[in-house]
Write a protein that holds these residues in place. Structure first.
Motif, PDB file in Angstrom:
ATOM      1  N   THR A   1      74.916  45.560  -9.399  1.00 53.55           N
ATOM      2  CA  THR A   1      73.811  44.594  -9.359  1.00 53.55           C
ATOM      3  C   THR A   1      73.380  44.242  -7.942  1.00 53.55           C
ATOM      4  OG1 THR A   1      75.403  42.758  -9.512  1.00 53.55           O
ATOM      5  CG2 THR A   1      74.448  43.571 -11.570  1.00 53.55           C
ATOM      6  N   HIS A   2      74.279  44.386  -6.980  1.00 53.58           N
ATOM      7  CA  HIS A   2      73.925  44.014  -5.611  1.00 53.58           C
ATOM      8  C   HIS A   2      74.223  45.115  -4.592  1.00 53.58           C
ATOM      9  CE1 HIS A   2      74.030  40.049  -7.549  1.00 53.58           C
ATOM     10  NE2 HIS A   2      73.328  39.591  -6.529  1.00 53.58           N
TER      11      HIS A   2
ATOM     12  N   SER B   1      62.971  50.870 -10.399  1.00 53.01           N
ATOM     13  CA  SER B   1      62.921  49.424 -10.591  1.00 53.01           C
ATOM     14  C   SER B   1      64.277  48.781 -10.330  1.00 53.01           C
ATOM     15  CB  SER B   1      62.442  49.112 -12.012  1.00 53.01           C
ATOM     16  OG  SER B   1      63.321  49.675 -12.977  1.00 53.01           O
ATOM     17  N   TRP B   2      65.348  49.444 -10.771  1.00 53.64           N
ATOM     18  CA  TRP B   2      66.678  48.900 -10.516  1.00 53.64           C
ATOM     19  C   TRP B   2      66.969  48.832  -9.024  1.00 53.64           C
ATOM     20  CZ3 TRP B   2      71.402  52.471 -10.174  1.00 53.64           C
ATOM     21  CH2 TRP B   2      72.536  51.722  -9.806  1.00 53.64           C
ATOM     22  N   LEU B   3      66.728  49.918  -8.319  1.00 55.68           N
ATOM     23  CA  LEU B   3      67.094  49.986  -6.913  1.00 55.68           C
ATOM     24  C   LEU B   3      66.183  49.144  -6.031  1.00 55.68           C
ATOM     25  CD1 LEU B   3      67.872  53.804  -6.765  1.00 55.68           C
ATOM     26  CD2 LEU B   3      69.521  51.923  -6.847  1.00 55.68           C
ATOM     27  N   LEU B   4      64.944  48.920  -6.450  1.00 56.20           N
ATOM     28  CA  LEU B   4      64.014  48.144  -5.636  1.00 56.20           C
ATOM     29  C   LEU B   4      64.139  46.641  -5.852  1.00 56.20           C
ATOM     30  CD1 LEU B   4      60.748  50.297  -5.846  1.00 56.20           C
ATOM     31  CD2 LEU B   4      62.260  50.022  -3.880  1.00 56.20           C
TER      32      LEU B   4
ATOM     33  N   ARG C   1      68.194  41.061  -5.305  1.00 53.24           N
ATOM     34  CA  ARG C   1      67.383  40.308  -4.343  1.00 53.24           C
ATOM     35  C   ARG C   1      67.689  38.825  -4.485  1.00 53.24           C
ATOM     36  NH1 ARG C   1      63.477  42.990  -1.639  1.00 53.24           N
ATOM     37  NH2 ARG C   1      62.879  45.064  -2.399  1.00 53.24           N
ATOM     38  N   GLU C   2      67.759  38.133  -3.357  1.00 56.13           N
ATOM     39  CA  GLU C   2      68.016  36.700  -3.380  1.00 56.13           C
ATOM     40  C   GLU C   2      66.756  35.965  -3.802  1.00 56.13           C
ATOM     41  OE1 GLU C   2      70.821  35.288  -2.959  1.00 56.13           O
ATOM     42  OE2 GLU C   2      71.948  37.085  -2.369  1.00 56.13           O
ATOM     43  N   ASN C   3      66.939  34.922  -4.595  1.00 53.46           N
ATOM     44  CA  ASN C   3      65.816  34.089  -5.007  1.00 53.46           C
ATOM     45  C   ASN C   3      65.547  33.074  -3.905  1.00 53.46           C
ATOM     46  OD1 ASN C   3      63.864  32.585  -6.259  1.00 53.46           O
ATOM     47  ND2 ASN C   3      65.071  32.142  -8.102  1.00 53.46           N
ATOM     48  N   LYS C   4      64.550  33.360  -3.090  1.00 58.56           N
ATOM     49  CA  LYS C   4      64.286  32.526  -1.916  1.00 58.56           C
ATOM     50  C   LYS C   4      63.841  31.118  -2.295  1.00 58.56           C
ATOM     51  CE  LYS C   4      63.141  36.422   1.074  1.00 58.56           C
ATOM     52  NZ  LYS C   4      62.131  37.029   1.961  1.00 58.56           N
ATOM     53  N   THR C   5      63.275  30.973  -3.488  1.00 60.09           N
ATOM     54  CA  THR C   5      62.808  29.639  -3.879  1.00 60.09           C
ATOM     55  C   THR C   5      63.975  28.671  -4.047  1.00 60.09           C
ATOM     56  OG1 THR C   5      62.893  30.261  -6.231  1.00 60.09           O
ATOM     57  CG2 THR C   5      60.827  30.624  -5.054  1.00 60.09           C
TER      58      THR C   5
END
Length: 359
Positions: free
Chosen positions: A119-120, A342-345, A349-353
């Motif tokens: 996942t990361h 889509s998985w790799l892109l 990703r961190e949720n900046k909000t």
């Protein structure tokens, strides 16, 4: 008289040494008595965490564990500065090392580590590897274009690029009907023969991926060349079918598993390129440090390539024989490509909000 003086000096030195030793012992004993309760408490918590993980500790116990670790390290620093007895220092060093592993080492199961990798770890490594990925896919595409152009002008190039065991009588001299039968697997190409061919391709591509990745350390050149060669085979193979009017059919036949399989080869090349670029362009680091730094992401790219090869083998071994319609083959192949992209892109990703100011 002189002997008496010397003996007196020896006795005095011995007395001083004994007194100093006794003083150190008393100081160590006093130091231990003042702090021993905290060390025992820390030892108890560390032992429980080592057996069952930090999950067995309550909130207050985890807090005591962290505080106890800091106190133990402070005690160790003081013990070293005032030169207390080595047994006490050794005990504190051992306790501190154990507590460090409990406090800071990841307390995850194998399943948790695998999940975090998928996942990361892998997606983030891919997004950090834009230049190596460009090198890998460029080598594959350039090889495919070159192989296609050469075989369109002179079909005999196919014998140079494609090994006989892979060609399997699919040569420029074969008829269009025969070539079509190899794509759709009619009665002249039973399931056993197709399965054997799929096994050969998987074994071949696995060997190529391992070589491409491992040889990348040599300034990326061998990885680029091997990937380019795989592109040459692909281009030559496609040109032969295209000249017989089977371009769309073979494109669909290759797509159902090739989108995943060929991407795995390019990604393995990118992993090797990361190692090669670390040796070629180490920056401010030494080459050894740069190689160690780049190896973290390079290994993740190699794991991704291996995972994609396994998926491609499953598609190649089953779906390619079960699905005969070229449009469906295209949908499956490029659908898998969209899934990988889509998985790799987007994964990991961190949720900046969550870190921004409240709206």
């Amino acid at each position: 008289m002189t002997d008496i003086v010397i003996d007196d000096r020896i006795d005095m030195n011995t007395t001083v040494n004994v007194a100093a030793t006794q003083n150190d012992t008393l100081r160590s004993a006093r130091f231990r008595i003042e702090r021993e309760a905290h060390w025992r408490r820390l030892d108890e918590l560390v032992t429980r965490a080592e057996k069952g993980g930090t999950m067995v500790l309550s909130y207050d116990e985890v807090r005591d564990l962290s505080a106890g670790y800091r106190q133990a390290m402070n005690s160790l620093s003081v013990a070293r500065d005032i030169s207390l007895d080595r047994a006490l220092i050794g005990y504190l060093e051992s306790l501190g090392a154990r507590a460090y592993l409990v406090v800071y080492a990841p307390q995850e199961s194998l399943g948790g580590l695998t999940t975090r990798l998928l996942t990361h770890g892998i997606p983030q490594a891919v997004r950090r590897s834009a230049l190596p990925l460009f090198i890998g896919f460029l080598a594959l595409i350039l090889g495919a274009v070159a192989g296609y152009k050469l075989c369109v002008n002179d079909s005999s190039w196919l014998y140079t690029f494609v090994p006989p065991e892979m060609a399997d009588q699919r040569t420029p001299d074969a008829s269009a009907d025969y070539l079509r039968s190899t794509i759709y697997g009619d009665e002249r190409h039973g399931s056993e023969k197709l399965a054997a061919f799929s096994t050969f391709l998987f074994s071949h591509n696995t060997s190529i991926v391992i070589l491409i990745f491992a040889l990348g350390i040599f300034l990326s050149v061998p990885s680029f060349v091997l990937t380019f060669y795989n592109g040459l085979m692909l281009g030559a193979f496609f040109a032969m079918f295209d000249q017989k009017g089977l371009g769309y059919d073979v494109f669909a036949w290759l797509s159902i598993h090739g989108v995943t399989e060929l991407a795995a080869i390019a990604i393995a090349c990118a992993g090797g390129a990361r190692l090669g670029l670390a040796v070629l362009l180490p920056g401010l680091r030494s080459r050894r440090e740069a190689l160690r730094h780049q190896a973290h992401d390079a290994i993740k790219l190699a794991i991704l390539a291996a995972l994609m090869l396994v998926v491609a083998a499953l598609i190649e071994g089953f779906l390619r024989q079960l699905v005969q319609d070229p449009t469906q083959r295209l949908i499956i192949g490029w659908g898998m490509g969209a899934f990988w992209a889509s998985w790799l892109l987007f994964a990991g990703r961190e949720n900046k909000t969550l870190h921004g100011p409240l709206q």
